[in-house]
Design an enzyme around this catalytic site. Sequence first.
Site, PDB file in Angstrom:
ATOM      1  N   VAL A   1      -3.898  -3.889 -29.105  1.00  0.00           N
ATOM      2  CA  VAL A   1      -4.174  -5.141 -28.827  1.00  0.00           C
ATOM      3  C   VAL A   1      -5.658  -5.334 -27.863  1.00  0.00           C
ATOM      4  CG1 VAL A   1      -3.439  -7.283 -27.439  1.00  0.00           C
ATOM      5  CG2 VAL A   1      -1.750  -5.999 -28.933  1.00  0.00           C
ATOM      6  N   ASP A   2      -5.659  -4.480 -26.868  1.00  0.00           N
ATOM      7  CA  ASP A   2      -6.668  -4.306 -25.956  1.00  0.00           C
ATOM      8  C   ASP A   2      -8.118  -3.990 -26.474  1.00  0.00           C
ATOM      9  OD1 ASP A   2      -4.716  -4.657 -24.153  1.00  0.00           O
ATOM     10  OD2 ASP A   2      -4.749  -2.576 -23.551  1.00  0.00           O
ATOM     11  N   SER A   3      -8.012  -3.073 -27.404  1.00  0.00           N
ATOM     12  CA  SER A   3      -9.276  -2.651 -27.949  1.00  0.00           C
ATOM     13  C   SER A   3      -9.785  -3.667 -29.154  1.00  0.00           C
ATOM     14  CB  SER A   3      -9.524  -1.058 -28.677  1.00  0.00           C
ATOM     15  OG  SER A   3      -8.626  -1.150 -29.590  1.00  0.00           O
ATOM     16  N   THR A   4      -8.812  -4.105 -29.877  1.00  0.00           N
ATOM     17  CA  THR A   4      -8.846  -5.064 -30.973  1.00  0.00           C
ATOM     18  C   THR A   4      -9.596  -6.352 -30.388  1.00  0.00           C
ATOM     19  OG1 THR A   4      -7.121  -3.981 -32.315  1.00  0.00           O
ATOM     20  CG2 THR A   4      -8.131  -6.299 -32.930  1.00  0.00           C
TER      21      THR A   4
ATOM     22  N   HIS B   1       8.355  -7.983  -2.985  1.00  0.00           N
ATOM     23  CA  HIS B   1       7.125  -8.359  -3.856  1.00  0.00           C
ATOM     24  C   HIS B   1       7.439  -9.772  -4.412  1.00  0.00           C
ATOM     25  CE1 HIS B   1       4.770  -4.631  -3.007  1.00  0.00           C
ATOM     26  NE2 HIS B   1       5.921  -4.291  -3.181  1.00  0.00           N
TER      27      HIS B   1
ATOM     28  N   GLY C   1      -6.981  -0.067 -32.669  1.00  0.00           N
ATOM     29  CA  GLY C   1      -6.195  -0.982 -33.514  1.00  0.00           C
ATOM     30  C   GLY C   1      -5.224  -1.480 -32.820  1.00  0.00           C
TER      31      GLY C   1
ATOM     32  N   CYS D   1       5.068  -6.150   1.797  1.00  0.00           N
ATOM     33  CA  CYS D   1       5.546  -4.885   1.959  1.00  0.00           C
ATOM     34  C   CYS D   1       4.637  -4.096   2.962  1.00  0.00           C
ATOM     35  CB  CYS D   1       5.207  -4.174   0.493  1.00  0.00           C
ATOM     36  SG  CYS D   1       6.031  -2.805   0.333  1.00  0.00           S
ATOM     37  N   TYR D   2       3.571  -3.160   2.509  1.00  0.00           N
ATOM     38  CA  TYR D   2       2.627  -2.721   3.621  1.00  0.00           C
ATOM     39  C   TYR D   2       2.262  -3.824   4.644  1.00  0.00           C
ATOM     40  CZ  TYR D   2      -0.922  -0.029   5.899  1.00  0.00           C
ATOM     41  OH  TYR D   2      -1.786   0.493   6.723  1.00  0.00           O
TER      42      TYR D   2
ATOM     43  N   LYS E   1      -2.211  -7.351 -19.829  1.00  0.00           N
ATOM     44  CA  LYS E   1      -1.872  -7.460 -20.899  1.00  0.00           C
ATOM     45  C   LYS E   1      -1.520  -8.903 -21.422  1.00  0.00           C
ATOM     46  CE  LYS E   1      -1.250  -4.457 -22.926  1.00  0.00           C
ATOM     47  NZ  LYS E   1      -2.166  -3.395 -23.898  1.00  0.00           N
TER      48      LYS E   1
ATOM     49  N   GLU F   1       5.121 -11.402  -6.207  1.00  0.00           N
ATOM     50  CA  GLU F   1       4.170 -11.658  -7.154  1.00  0.00           C
ATOM     51  C   GLU F   1       4.801 -11.141  -8.443  1.00  0.00           C
ATOM     52  OE1 GLU F   1       3.214  -7.838  -5.096  1.00  0.00           O
ATOM     53  OE2 GLU F   1       4.130  -9.449  -4.442  1.00  0.00           O
TER      54      GLU F   1
ATOM     55  N   GLY G   1       0.701  -1.170   0.020  1.00  0.00           N
ATOM     56  CA  GLY G   1      -0.163   0.007   0.013  1.00  0.00           C
ATOM     57  C   GLY G   1       0.898   1.256  -0.014  1.00  0.00           C
TER      58      GLY G   1
END
Length: 601
Positions: A227-230, A172, A225, A84-85, A375, A174, A57
């Site tokens: 990756v995400d929106s496509t 971290h 155009g 961490c926190y 992603k 992760e 945090g």
Amino acid sequence: MTDTHVRRPIIILDFGGQYAHLIARRVRSLGAYSEIRDPSTSIKELKTAAGIILSGGPQSVYDKASPTADPKIFSLGIPVLGICYGLQWMTKALNGTVTAGKVKEYGHTEIKPVNDGGILLKDIGERCTVWMSHGDEATELPEGFQLTATSQTCSHAAFENPRRKFFAVQFHPEVTHTEHGTEILRRFVELCRATPWSVSGYAKRIGDEIAEQVKDRRVFMLVSGGVDSTVAFVLLNEVLGAHRVQGLLIDTGLMRKNEISEIRAAFERLGVTNVRIEDASTEFFSALDGVMDPEEKRRVIGDTFLTVQKRVSEELGLTASDGWMLGQGTIYPDTIETKGTKHADHIKTHHNRVPAIQEMLKKGLVIEPLKELYKDEVRALGEELGLPHELVWRHPFPGPGLGVRILCAEKSDSLTIDDVGIKRWAGGWAVLPVKSVGVQGDGRTYRHALALFAKEPCSLTEQIWRFATEIPNRRREFNRVLLCTSSAEPRDFVFTPGAITKERADLLREADAIVIEEMRRADLYESIWQFPVVLLPFGETSGGQSVVLRPVESQEAMTARAAALPPEVLQRMTRRIMELNGIDSVFYDLTSKPPATIEWE
């Protein structure tokens, strides 16, 4: 998947860290079901948990407004891991002591296991490189805990109470940049005996959620155009049918070179015909005239997107009153960096999180089928949907386009400093007269960048990489370290005030095209996760500009490591960019995330 009524999840209590969802995703990738909850969740609701992870945090445990959980979680008889926190809150809650560290640690840090590393850190070797992002540290352990790791600047980097199965790590595990991080989490997950989790049939599960949210409505989708929106657009087409989805590609004037024609061709190859292309570049440049502040730029770009979308939707009869929703390719990092969870610090506002969008979200008028994904998961989903490899693996490109890669300012933001604390450095250094956004200790920073100058400007030595980590850790004035690749000696910077203009966008477009061409020529395109090219409003002459090269390695954008280019590739890029009329200097960003963000704004 297992019935939801009998699930025993590993619950992540989100104290506002940038990596809370990343922890949950890592746990699921290890085959255990996980959920994210607010730390104020009642003990009654936590009784079904198989284990609890306390996230990082942005605050200090001694801040009056810092988030806390119910200490009764330590009486549930289940494994608990503080990160961490989370380590600091666990220490304080169990009557240990937390104080401000003498040195802040951000980025790669080497730890040394002690007591054989205990349960979680056993067999990780005599030394291990981990990812740190903290200012406070535990200085006195709670009763019953034993030390399991130290670092050069953090005497209690990890500790545990094996009898009660309580574990604490200041780093971290992760993030992908922590060595053995997956194994450390795996050992904790195995102690929890949580409900198993599988991601098979991912597209179908998300498809069911889309159908439930949209019901009998239709979706007007903004596509870029990227990756995400496509992936989001194709997914909506597949679930709802093309007759219920209309795509809109807006040419903002801030796209990459030849981007519009390439996107049009890609959609044609996919057989996608329900996309309208609207040239609104004049509107965007007009709206951005005189706008300097980074947050204001994002707001203006986001609002202009909506203005164009509203105009086109009305022309086509695609309004909310006609039963249409707005679709967006928002992914999780977009929401967390815009304070998408209760305790998360604000890093930057994404264009798809401007106030107008927030209001539409509250009214249930926006669908974001990828908002909980990272992603790499979006790419996996794209491949599951059968999208072409080259489309799925395109480099991420921000929704505001080059607008967030053209830095603007009315005046120079100079910093006078005599010593930056680097010893045995034979070269020179200079503070850039602009600031950029960063993230340190889960909180936002807005600080200067330090540029190094070396005898061999395109040689990335171990000493230079070490400085890139040490300087932001030790000097709070800086959140980035760069190497000047166009000059061996510092030059006087000449600042030129300026906002976003077509001329500046065209100049950056050419520099960006050179970088992409050279990446492909060297067969580096897919080994580099993202390569922002940034335009800065200063050079060696009046009106001159500078370019920053920012290649990074990452998987999910929550953390990133600065990528190392071969010297010959860096030399070619620098030489060609310096041949552009108006470019005076080229710099190479050496900084990881944290302490720097991937983008400069």
